[in-house]
Design a protein around this motif. Sequence first.
Motif, short mmCIF file in Angstrom:
data_model
loop_
_atom_site.label_atom_id
_atom_site.label_comp_id
_atom_site.label_asym_id
_atom_site.label_seq_id
_atom_site.Cartn_x
_atom_site.Cartn_y
_atom_site.Cartn_z
N SER A 1 27.43 -73.64 67.21
CA SER A 1 26.63 -74.40 68.16
C SER A 1 26.72 -75.89 67.88
O SER A 1 26.69 -76.32 66.72
CB SER A 1 25.17 -73.96 68.12
N LEU A 2 26.79 -76.64 68.95
CA LEU A 2 26.79 -78.09 68.87
C LEU A 2 25.38 -78.58 69.17
O LEU A 2 24.78 -78.20 70.18
CB LEU A 2 27.76 -78.66 69.91
N SER B 1 31.67 -71.45 71.45
CA SER B 1 32.56 -70.33 71.79
C SER B 1 32.47 -69.95 73.26
O SER B 1 33.37 -69.30 73.80
CB SER B 1 32.25 -69.11 70.92
N LYS B 2 31.41 -70.37 73.93
CA LYS B 2 31.22 -70.06 75.35
C LYS B 2 31.46 -71.28 76.24
O LYS B 2 31.41 -71.17 77.46
CB LYS B 2 29.79 -69.56 75.60
N ALA B 3 31.69 -72.44 75.65
CA ALA B 3 31.79 -73.69 76.41
C ALA B 3 33.24 -74.10 76.62
O ALA B 3 34.13 -73.73 75.85
CB ALA B 3 31.05 -74.80 75.68
N SER B 4 33.45 -74.90 77.63
CA SER B 4 34.77 -75.48 77.89
C SER B 4 34.69 -76.99 77.68
O SER B 4 33.60 -77.57 77.63
CB SER B 4 35.19 -75.19 79.33
N ARG B 5 35.84 -77.60 77.61
CA ARG B 5 35.88 -79.06 77.48
C ARG B 5 35.18 -79.71 78.67
O ARG B 5 34.45 -80.69 78.51
CB ARG B 5 37.33 -79.54 77.40
N ALA B 6 35.39 -79.15 79.85
CA ALA B 6 34.78 -79.72 81.06
C ALA B 6 33.25 -79.65 81.01
O ALA B 6 32.57 -80.44 81.66
CB ALA B 6 35.29 -78.98 82.30
N THR B 7 32.72 -78.74 80.22
CA THR B 7 31.27 -78.63 80.05
C THR B 7 30.77 -79.62 79.01
O THR B 7 29.77 -80.30 79.22
CB THR B 7 30.89 -77.20 79.62
N VAL B 8 31.46 -79.71 77.89
CA VAL B 8 30.99 -80.49 76.74
C VAL B 8 31.25 -82.00 76.88
O VAL B 8 30.39 -82.82 76.57
CB VAL B 8 31.63 -79.96 75.44
N GLU B 9 32.42 -82.36 77.35
CA GLU B 9 32.82 -83.77 77.34
C GLU B 9 31.86 -84.70 78.10
O GLU B 9 31.54 -85.78 77.59
CB GLU B 9 34.24 -83.95 77.88
N PRO B 10 31.35 -84.32 79.28
CA PRO B 10 30.43 -85.24 79.96
C PRO B 10 29.16 -85.56 79.16
O PRO B 10 28.67 -86.69 79.19
CB PRO B 10 30.09 -84.52 81.27
N PHE B 11 28.64 -84.57 78.42
CA PHE B 11 27.45 -84.81 77.60
C PHE B 11 27.79 -85.75 76.44
O PHE B 11 27.04 -86.67 76.14
CB PHE B 11 26.88 -83.50 77.07
N LEU B 12 28.93 -85.50 75.81
CA LEU B 12 29.37 -86.38 74.72
C LEU B 12 29.58 -87.80 75.21
O LEU B 12 29.11 -88.75 74.60
CB LEU B 12 30.70 -85.88 74.13
N LEU C 1 19.69 -76.61 82.60
CA LEU C 1 20.92 -76.10 82.00
C LEU C 1 20.72 -74.72 81.39
O LEU C 1 21.54 -73.81 81.60
CB LEU C 1 21.43 -77.06 80.93
N VAL C 2 19.64 -74.56 80.65
CA VAL C 2 19.36 -73.27 80.00
C VAL C 2 19.14 -72.20 81.06
O VAL C 2 19.62 -71.06 80.91
CB VAL C 2 18.14 -73.40 79.06
N GLU C 3 18.44 -72.54 82.11
CA GLU C 3 18.17 -71.58 83.17
C GLU C 3 19.45 -71.20 83.92
O GLU C 3 19.67 -70.03 84.25
CB GLU C 3 17.15 -72.15 84.16
N SER C 4 20.32 -72.17 84.19
CA SER C 4 21.51 -71.90 85.00
C SER C 4 22.68 -71.33 84.19
O SER C 4 23.50 -70.61 84.74
CB SER C 4 21.96 -73.16 85.73
N GLN C 5 22.76 -71.65 82.89
CA GLN C 5 23.88 -71.18 82.06
C GLN C 5 23.39 -70.78 80.67
O GLN C 5 23.77 -71.39 79.66
CB GLN C 5 24.94 -72.27 81.93
N PRO C 6 22.56 -69.75 80.56
CA PRO C 6 21.96 -69.40 79.27
C PRO C 6 22.95 -68.94 78.20
O PRO C 6 22.63 -68.99 77.01
CB PRO C 6 20.98 -68.28 79.63
N LYS C 7 24.14 -68.52 78.59
CA LYS C 7 25.13 -68.12 77.59
C LYS C 7 25.74 -69.34 76.90
O LYS C 7 26.25 -69.24 75.79
CB LYS C 7 26.24 -67.28 78.22
N VAL C 8 25.69 -70.49 77.55
CA VAL C 8 26.27 -71.72 77.00
C VAL C 8 25.19 -72.62 76.39
O VAL C 8 25.34 -73.10 75.27
CB VAL C 8 27.04 -72.50 78.09
N PHE C 9 24.10 -72.83 77.12
CA PHE C 9 23.06 -73.77 76.70
C PHE C 9 21.81 -73.03 76.25
O PHE C 9 21.38 -72.08 76.90
CB PHE C 9 22.69 -74.70 77.85
N TYR C 10 21.20 -73.53 75.18
CA TYR C 10 19.94 -72.98 74.70
C TYR C 10 19.26 -73.99 73.80
O TYR C 10 19.81 -75.05 73.51
CB TYR C 10 20.16 -71.64 73.98
#
Length: 112
Positions: free
Chosen positions: A43-44, A82-93, A57-66
């Motif tokens: 987990s990041l 393990s459940k995230a993609s670059r397209a998911t993580v990079e905008p937050f970073l 985010l948690v409500e819409s994608q609970p397997k990725v965000f918590y």
Amino acid sequence: MTFDDVRKIALAWPEVEDGTSYGTPALKVRKKMLARLREDADSLVMPGVPRDEREMLVESQPKVFYFTDHYRDYSIVLIRLSKASRATVEPFLRRHWRSLASKKAVKEFDAT
């Protein structure tokens, strides 16, 4: 994704450097935490995410965000790499990097 993938993304940006936080690998910008690997090694810990956005985010994608009770009162979301993609993580970073980096570094980065 892995933390090494996250590192490769973030270390391409000005003022980002490797570090540690709470005994785990971390990425820092001007000595402030950009993100870190959580103790579970999958987990990041992603600061800079407002609580109302985190809830969505948690409500819409609970397997990725918590989040855990420990982070309930903080603007932090946990991302299962393990459940995230670059397209998911990079905008937050990128958004959090922009809030931590110097105005000069952001301006120069945007110009390239």
